[in-house]
Design an enzyme around this catalytic site. Structure first.
Site, short mmCIF file in Angstrom:
data_model
loop_
_atom_site.label_atom_id
_atom_site.label_comp_id
_atom_site.label_asym_id
_atom_site.label_seq_id
_atom_site.Cartn_x
_atom_site.Cartn_y
_atom_site.Cartn_z
CE LYS A 48 -12.88 -72.77 -38.09
NZ LYS A 48 -11.53 -72.34 -38.47
CE1 TYR A 272 -42.16 -62.64 -53.54
CE2 TYR A 272 -40.72 -64.26 -52.51
CZ TYR A 272 -41.74 -63.33 -52.41
OH TYR A 272 -42.35 -63.09 -51.21
C1 LIG Z 1 -10.80 -73.55 -38.92
C2 LIG Z 1 -9.45 -73.85 -38.42
C3 LIG Z 1 -8.89 -75.13 -38.57
C4 LIG Z 1 -9.57 -76.25 -39.33
O1 LIG Z 1 -9.45 -76.05 -40.70
P1 LIG Z 1 -10.06 -77.14 -41.75
O2 LIG Z 1 -9.62 -76.64 -43.07
O3 LIG Z 1 -11.53 -77.05 -41.59
O4 LIG Z 1 -9.51 -78.45 -41.37
C5 LIG Z 1 -7.66 -75.37 -37.98
N1 LIG Z 1 -7.01 -74.40 -37.31
C6 LIG Z 1 -7.50 -73.15 -37.16
C7 LIG Z 1 -6.73 -72.13 -36.41
C8 LIG Z 1 -8.73 -72.83 -37.71
O5 LIG Z 1 -9.22 -71.59 -37.57
#
Ligand SMILES: *Cc1c(COP(=O)(O)O)cnc(C)c1O
Length: 380
Positions: A48, A272
């Site tokens: 993701k 800045y």
């Molecule tokens: C983001 C996510 C993960 C992975 O989590 P990490 O801490 O990055 O390993 C796993 N399961 C779900 C449902 C997530 O949204």
């Protein structure tokens, strides 16, 4: 076959800034994770948020044949993977917008379901388009976000199991933390109980999963038959305990070419608000990267970059498109066009996302996911 415009080594010469994705580090991390996962559990690689900023298609291309599942947050990410001809099963964690349910079913994307109502919608769409929808029921055992509350989960699952057009392939839950043993243990227990009670009602799930990175490392009894690593795949550590138990390699190297080298005389400032004023003559480099590229504003006068294997401080305010680096009074070896490393390895030194996160008062997840997706990614 692809919409992916992979840049090549020769094209890198023309880039102002780019990310190098180290595919061997990615493989190394996956092997580490497989090594600490129970033998019968498969891997769902979480890709993701543009693969945690690393580049969705670049990462999927390296990983998809080595994992059983890919996890995404949005339907657009899922469809981009399918357009790229990746056939690995995909689980959509997020709730698809109404018009996108058909697309998910057509593209064989499994949908996480957080309510009976959502399951009913999907069931209707599946019947209309005459193609079964694959779903994973998400149970809220303590995250307090998406998912069916555990108190009503058994009843809801019973209802969902009777809907037409759905294949109940999975059940899962998520941990809000992984260090507090008793809270996570209670979550795991509640999840086990639910699986068992469902099974007594002849409802069985091919995939049962709970563990994110922290869960994988700290709670072997949360592995069930699928685990969902995200951050650790990319070589980053969600906590210090994980750091002690896994040996990971960062996958991402963020480089930029020095735009301009100039001298500041005592009293001259850069950027800045004139937050850096030279107290002595010094050589500075201007980098073509700022907060619009995802380099945190909070690293103003705090960040460091690597050049020629050595560390140099970020000076002045990080601006929208530029950042200044102080090469110091003695150093005259830096030239325009030469490469600095903002994040990752150069020679023997590494600037980790964790160290930048500490300085910018955020978490490594935010450091990497905010890197602008338009910056070219190159798999090496
Ligand atoms: C983001 C996510 C993960 C992975 O989590 P990490 O801490 O990055 O390993 C796993 N399961 C779900 C449902 C997530 O949204």
């Amino acid at each position: 076959m692809s919409e992916l415009d992979l840049i090549t080594r020769s094209q890198v010469r023309e880039q102002a800034t780019w990310l190098e994705i180290d595919s061997s580090a990615l493989r190394h991390n996956l092997a580490q994770l497989i090594g600490c996962t129970v033998p019968n559990a498969a891997i769902l690689a979480v890709v993701k948020a543009n693969a945690y900023g690393h580049g969705l298609l670049e990462i999927a291309q390296c990983l998809h044949e080595q994992v059983s599942y890919l996890g995404v947050a949005s339907i657009d990410e899922a469809l981009a993977l399918r357009r790229f001809e990746i056939e690995t099963p995909i689980l959509l964690f997020g709730v698809p917008r109404r018009g996108a349910v058909d697309a998910a079913i057509q593209a064989d994307v499994a949908i996480a379901v957080s309510s009976v109502e959502q399951a009913r919608d999907i069931s209707q769409r599946a019947q209309l388009i005459k193609k079964p929808a694959t779903i994973h029921v998400k149970v809220d055992t303590g995250m307090g976000r998406l998912g069916i509350p555990k108190s009503s989960a058994l009843e809801s699952i019973g209802t969902i199991a009777h809907l037409d057009g759905l294949e109940l392939e999975g059940i899962f839950t998520h941990f809000p933390q992984g260090e507090d043993d008793s809270f996570t243990r209670d979550q795991i227990q509640a999840f086990c109980d639910l699986i068992q009670m469902s099974s007594q009602r002849q409802i069985r799930f091919a995939y049962r999963h709970a563990a994110n990175s922290i869960g994988i490392v700290n709670h072997k009894d949360s592995h069930f038959n699928l685990v969902r690593p995200g951050l650790t795949l990319y070589g980053l550590y969600p906590s210090d305990t994980v750091k002690r138990k896994l040996n990971l390699k960062p996958v991402l190297n963020w480089r930029a070419r020095i735009l301009l080298v100039k001298k500041l005389m005592p009293g001259d400032s850069t950027g800045y608000d004139r937050t850096f004023v030279a107290s002595e003559e010094t050589t500075i480099g201007i980098l073509p990267v700022g907060y619009s590229h995802g380099y945190p504003f909070h690293l103003s006068n705090k960040g460091e970059v690597l050049f020629d294997g050595r560390r140099f401080p970020v000076i002045g305010r990080v601006s929208m498109d530029y950042t200044a680096v102080n090469f110091g009074p003695q150093f005259s070896e830096a030239n325009a066009g030469e490469v600095v490393t903002l994040l990752g390895r150069d020679g023997r030194d590494t600037i980790s996302a964790e160290s930048l996160a500490k300085k910018a008062e955020t978490i490594p997840y935010e450091i990497v996911t905010r890197i602008n997706p338009q910056i070219p990614r190159m798999v090496v």
